[in-house]
Write an enzyme that holds these catalytic residues in place. Structure first.
Site, PDB file in Angstrom:
ATOM      1  CG  ASP A 222     -13.928  -6.034  47.233  1.00 14.19           C
ATOM      2  OD1 ASP A 222     -13.497  -6.318  46.005  1.00 14.19           O
ATOM      3  OD2 ASP A 222     -13.913  -4.739  47.923  1.00 14.19           O
TER       4      ASP A 222
ATOM      5  CG  ASP B  85     -19.765  -9.765  50.815  1.00 15.36           C
ATOM      6  OD1 ASP B  85     -19.953  -8.421  50.431  1.00 15.36           O
ATOM      7  OD2 ASP B  85     -18.754 -10.765  50.231  1.00 15.36           O
TER       8      ASP B  85
ATOM      9  CG  ASP C  36     -19.688  -5.073  50.148  1.00 16.08           C
ATOM     10  OD1 ASP C  36     -18.645  -3.915  50.180  1.00 16.08           O
ATOM     11  OD2 ASP C  36     -19.657  -6.504  49.888  1.00 16.08           O
TER      12      ASP C  36
END
Length: 241
Positions: A17, A193, A15
């Site tokens: 961001d 996240d 991922d």
């Protein structure tokens, strides 16, 4: 905790961001730390090209931030996929939100100074990081806007609500990437996240690989970057924190 597969048989799916780079006040304010693209490129080559960024952002944004560091990119939660550097962008047959929805989204954003509308090819997101009083208002309004639509869903993420077509998620993105070279036949590792990344983690585990949440293993994006850099230096997996 999941076990990393052997490096020579692995693929790495990251991922962006909140995982590779720190979150910022606005989507355009993110910063790519010096040296990160080089480390990713080195690790990509060590993995035979099998390194991808899997994100909700458009592929064009990843290109602007990282150049050709990743071997592949899945953008818009799988709504756009490029299987290798220099390849064409493939888009699954997914619906586009009606223009009236975007008009309503613009009206909502104007009512909350600091809020942002992020347009995507197959959907859009309302950011409320700088207008947190808009959180519940946005959720209610977007839920009503979508209504009984069979083609779209509302998803939460970091300080935003995203409207995206059903069938575009990071699990489908992983499956699409893993069907073609240089990923096919490898064991995928996904690092993310938030809740949108969990689809990707589940897909990787289903394929015999692994999935890791940043907060549970690396603590923060700096921890992920440190591990990526160490793995690039070694030419194999660095020790997990």
């Amino acid at each position: 905790m999941d076990v990393l597969p052997p490096f020579h048989r692995a693929a790495l799916l990251l991922d962006m961001d909140g995982t590779l780079i720190d979150l910022a006040a606005t989507p355009d304010a993110v910063v790519v730390p010096v040296g990160l693209p080089v480390a990713l490129g080195t690790l990509r080559d060590a993995l035979g090209g099998a390194l991808a960024i899997v994100t909700g952002r458009p592929i064009e944004t990843v290109d602007r931030l990282f150049g050709d560091a990743p071997g592949a990119v899945a953008g818009e939660h799988g709504g756009a996929i490029r299987h290798h550097r220099g390849g064409s962008i493939e888009r699954p047959d997914l619906p586009v939100p009606p223009a009236v929805w975007l008009e309503e989204a613009e009206t909502l954003v104007r009512a909350f100074p600091g809020a942002l509308l992020e347009r995507k090819a197959r959907g859009f997101a309302l950011h409320y990081r700088q207008a947190q009083e808009a959180r519940d208002v946005f959720r209610t309004a977007l839920t009503e806007l979508i209504g009984a639509s069979s083609g779209f869903q509302l998803h939460p993420a970091h300080m935003l609500w995203e409207v995206r077509p059903i069938g575009a998620d990071k699990g489908s993105a992983v499956m699409a990437l893993m069907r073609e070279a240089p990923f096919a036949g490898r064991l995928p590792v996904f690092i993310g996240d938030d809740v949108t990344d969990e689809d990707g983690m589940r897909a990787c585990r289903k394929l015999g690989g692994a999935g890791y949440r940043v907060d549970e293993v690396f603590l923060d994006p700096a921890g992920v970057r440190s591990w990526v850099g160490r793995s690039a230096e070694l030419g194999c997996w660095g020790p997990l924190p």
